[in-house]
Design a protein around this motif. Structure first.
Motif, short mmCIF file in Angstrom:
data_model
loop_
_atom_site.label_atom_id
_atom_site.label_comp_id
_atom_site.label_asym_id
_atom_site.label_seq_id
_atom_site.Cartn_x
_atom_site.Cartn_y
_atom_site.Cartn_z
N SER A 50 0.91 -1.44 0.03
CA SER A 50 0.11 -0.17 -0.04
C SER A 50 0.71 1.22 -0.14
O SER A 50 0.45 2.37 -0.43
N SER A 56 -2.37 6.36 -4.89
CA SER A 56 -3.93 6.32 -5.44
C SER A 56 -4.74 6.15 -4.12
O SER A 56 -4.45 5.90 -2.90
N THR A 57 -6.12 6.16 -4.31
CA THR A 57 -6.98 6.08 -3.38
C THR A 57 -7.07 4.76 -2.94
O THR A 57 -7.32 4.42 -1.61
N MET A 58 -6.82 3.66 -3.82
CA MET A 58 -6.73 2.36 -3.28
C MET A 58 -5.73 2.07 -2.31
O MET A 58 -5.81 1.29 -1.37
N GLY A 59 -4.45 2.59 -2.71
CA GLY A 59 -3.29 2.38 -1.70
C GLY A 59 -3.75 2.78 -0.33
O GLY A 59 -3.28 2.47 0.46
N ALA A 61 -6.69 3.24 1.03
CA ALA A 61 -7.60 2.30 1.52
C ALA A 61 -7.15 1.01 1.98
O ALA A 61 -7.38 0.59 3.26
N LEU A 62 -6.01 0.66 1.04
CA LEU A 62 -5.38 -0.64 1.73
C LEU A 62 -4.44 -0.46 2.96
O LEU A 62 -4.42 -1.23 3.78
N CYS A 65 -6.79 -0.28 5.93
CA CYS A 65 -7.16 -1.70 6.43
C CYS A 65 -6.01 -2.49 7.02
O CYS A 65 -6.28 -3.12 8.02
N LEU A 113 -7.29 9.72 4.00
CA LEU A 113 -8.47 9.45 3.18
C LEU A 113 -9.35 10.26 3.09
O LEU A 113 -9.95 10.63 2.31
N ARG A 116 -8.62 13.40 1.15
CA ARG A 116 -8.52 13.14 -0.32
C ARG A 116 -10.07 13.15 -0.93
O ARG A 116 -10.42 13.39 -1.75
#
Length: 120
Positions: A50, A56-59, A61-62, A65, A113, A116
């Motif tokens: 991550s 990235s937003t995925m990074g 979010a991961l 988590c 997050l 963002r």
């Protein structure tokens, strides 16, 4: 908070490396059943991955988590060892510091997050 967001991926990688090395030392020096370490290594791997895609937003979010899992895992380890009936009292200071560090990462990543997602 903006300054910390710049260093958050580095912070994540450093903490993941520290946790991985610590877990490996525990496995080598004790009779810990090795499959119990798999989740720790996977969480550290997710944290590093991550951090690599943090832009990235995925990074983000991961990473959130991974921090949440690590914080929960460290919390469980700490308070299991503090149990007055069955607690071993092993590595309490280290677990406390790591729990604090993971919690800082969790809060900082959550704030990243949110910032963002909310337009400036």
């Amino acid at each position: 908070m903006g300054e910390f967001q710049t260093y958050l991926p580095i912070y994540a990688v450093v903490l993941a490396v520290i946790l991985s090395v610590g877990e490996t030392l525990i496995l080598v020096r004790t009779d810990k059943y090795w499959p119990l370490s798999i989740d720790d290594y996977l969480a550290c791997g997710l944290l590093i991955f991550s951090a690599l895609i943090f832009e990235s937003t995925m990074g983000i979010a991961l990473m959130l988590c991974a921090w949440a899992f690590m914080s929960g895992n460290l919390y469980a380890m700490l308070f299991t060892r503090l149990d007055p009936q069955t607690g071993t009292r092993e590595r309490i200071p280290a677990l406390s510091i790591l729990l604090g560090a993971a919690s800082i990462g969790l809060v900082a990543t959550f704030a990243t997050l949110i910032s963002r997602m909310v337009p400036a």
